[in-house]
Write a protein that holds these residues in place. Sequence first.
Motif, short mmCIF file in Angstrom:
data_model
loop_
_atom_site.label_atom_id
_atom_site.label_comp_id
_atom_site.label_asym_id
_atom_site.label_seq_id
_atom_site.Cartn_x
_atom_site.Cartn_y
_atom_site.Cartn_z
N GLU A 1 0.82 -1.22 0.00
CA GLU A 1 0.00 0.00 0.00
C GLU A 1 0.84 1.26 0.00
O GLU A 1 0.33 2.36 -0.18
CB GLU A 1 -0.86 0.04 1.28
CG GLU A 1 -1.66 -1.20 1.54
CD GLU A 1 -2.94 -1.18 0.71
OE1 GLU A 1 -3.84 -0.41 1.06
OE2 GLU A 1 -2.99 -1.92 -0.29
N GLY A 2 2.16 1.09 0.24
CA GLY A 2 3.03 2.26 0.37
C GLY A 2 4.36 2.06 -0.32
O GLY A 2 4.41 1.71 -1.50
N TYR A 3 5.42 2.21 0.45
CA TYR A 3 6.76 2.15 -0.10
C TYR A 3 7.69 1.41 0.86
O TYR A 3 7.46 1.40 2.07
CB TYR A 3 7.31 3.56 -0.33
CG TYR A 3 6.47 4.37 -1.30
CD1 TYR A 3 6.76 4.37 -2.65
CD2 TYR A 3 5.38 5.11 -0.85
CE1 TYR A 3 5.97 5.09 -3.55
CE2 TYR A 3 4.58 5.84 -1.73
CZ TYR A 3 4.90 5.82 -3.08
OH TYR A 3 4.11 6.53 -3.96
N ALA A 4 8.72 0.79 0.29
CA ALA A 4 9.78 0.19 1.10
C ALA A 4 11.11 0.75 0.61
O ALA A 4 11.20 1.27 -0.51
CB ALA A 4 9.75 -1.32 0.99
N GLY A 5 12.11 0.63 1.44
CA GLY A 5 13.41 1.13 1.02
C GLY A 5 14.54 0.37 1.69
O GLY A 5 14.34 -0.32 2.70
N VAL A 6 15.71 0.47 1.10
CA VAL A 6 16.92 -0.07 1.71
C VAL A 6 17.86 1.13 1.87
O VAL A 6 18.15 1.83 0.90
CB VAL A 6 17.55 -1.18 0.84
CG1 VAL A 6 18.86 -1.64 1.46
CG2 VAL A 6 16.57 -2.34 0.70
N ILE B 1 23.41 -1.74 5.56
CA ILE B 1 22.14 -1.39 4.94
C ILE B 1 20.98 -1.87 5.82
O ILE B 1 21.03 -2.93 6.42
CB ILE B 1 22.04 -1.92 3.49
CG1 ILE B 1 22.27 -3.43 3.39
CG2 ILE B 1 23.06 -1.21 2.61
CD1 ILE B 1 22.13 -3.99 1.98
N TYR B 2 19.93 -1.03 5.87
CA TYR B 2 18.82 -1.19 6.79
C TYR B 2 17.50 -1.07 6.02
O TYR B 2 17.40 -0.27 5.10
CB TYR B 2 18.85 -0.09 7.86
CG TYR B 2 20.05 -0.11 8.78
CD1 TYR B 2 21.34 0.12 8.31
CD2 TYR B 2 19.89 -0.33 10.15
CE1 TYR B 2 22.44 0.11 9.16
CE2 TYR B 2 20.99 -0.34 11.02
CZ TYR B 2 22.26 -0.12 10.51
OH TYR B 2 23.34 -0.12 11.35
N ILE C 1 12.73 3.63 9.76
CA ILE C 1 13.91 2.84 9.38
C ILE C 1 14.36 2.00 10.57
O ILE C 1 14.41 2.48 11.70
CB ILE C 1 15.05 3.76 8.89
CG1 ILE C 1 14.58 4.59 7.68
CG2 ILE C 1 16.30 2.95 8.52
CD1 ILE C 1 15.54 5.69 7.26
N SER C 2 14.68 0.75 10.29
CA SER C 2 15.08 -0.19 11.34
C SER C 2 16.37 0.25 12.04
O SER C 2 17.23 0.89 11.44
CB SER C 2 15.28 -1.57 10.71
OG SER C 2 15.89 -2.44 11.61
#
Length: 322
Positions: free
Chosen positions: A48-53, A65-66, A78-79
């Motif tokens: 439904e949204g966005y993910a990132g690294v 990288i997280y 962010i983790s």
Amino acid sequence: MAKKFPWEERPEGCVDPVWRYCANPIIGRYQTAVSNSIFNSAVVPFGEGYAGVFRCDNKAVQMNIYVGFSDDAINWRISDTPIKFEPGNTEMIDSEYKYDPRVTWIEDRYWITWCNGYNGPTIGIGYTFDFKTFYQCENAFLPFNRNGVLFPERINGRYAMMSRPSDNGHTPFGDIFLSYSPDMKYWGEHRCLMKVAPFTESAWQCTKIGAGSVPVLTDEGWLIFYHGVINTCRGYRYSMGAAILDRNNPEKVLYRTQPYLLAPAEPYELTGDVPGVVFPCASLVDGDKVAIYYGAADTVVALAFTRLSVLLPYIKANSLPC
Ligand code: BMA
């Protein structure tokens, strides 16, 4: 409900083909409990949204990288702990550090490439289906290499990746190469794609260049944002340009910008751990609208915008001879 796209129209009176988000930077250096800096990071539409690294250097200044998630691609969660990989297409291989991730959706999964520490920097590859479980594959190349960026679809049946062979330090040279793989494990048929520009023609990209964002297929061909570097008496200065590659044969550069599209000018680009860096790693596209994500001064993440209807004619009208 439709996904919210990060967007701002070109400010009144602005004639530049790319314009910055008014509330930059979007991610601050201390946004996670452990981070010294968060920059050079990649985002994609997800669910439904966005993910990132995200590239976070921690307060010991270890590069890793997280994973992160967002509803609007501007406000990110962010983790605090780095991504843990499981074995992918090989047994687990060493990774002394990880930085400058890119994320590419190809066919059925999100592929992640990054600069992987394996006796020096080279290109690491991994994948995930859900941004929960991550698998690490063979490195693509021998050290030393940086800026590995995958094409989002196969070219004539093979995976294709741009990269920038380098040295083990702050490389004072660098051209973009294109390589192919039948299986994401074995890479070959390395071709020189784009070289630095002559100092007298386009000095901002005369020392080294590196692929930035995942190529976007447009009516004119593959659009890529890349970084170009000039070595000044104060050190390297990183700016952003764009190129258009032939749709069927991306080894053919059709156009590339002679003027930069974005160069360090705002305080958050000029001040930070490495002053004077604009480093694009990702873009999101919604119809005509493009949002470009870039690391600023190796410290924070910033956002810029363009429209394909503005940018593509600009690149064609302002191209170096290719
Ligand atoms: C490169 C990489 C990038 C960085 C750039 C400018 O070698 O380390 O992550 O943004 O230098 O310092």
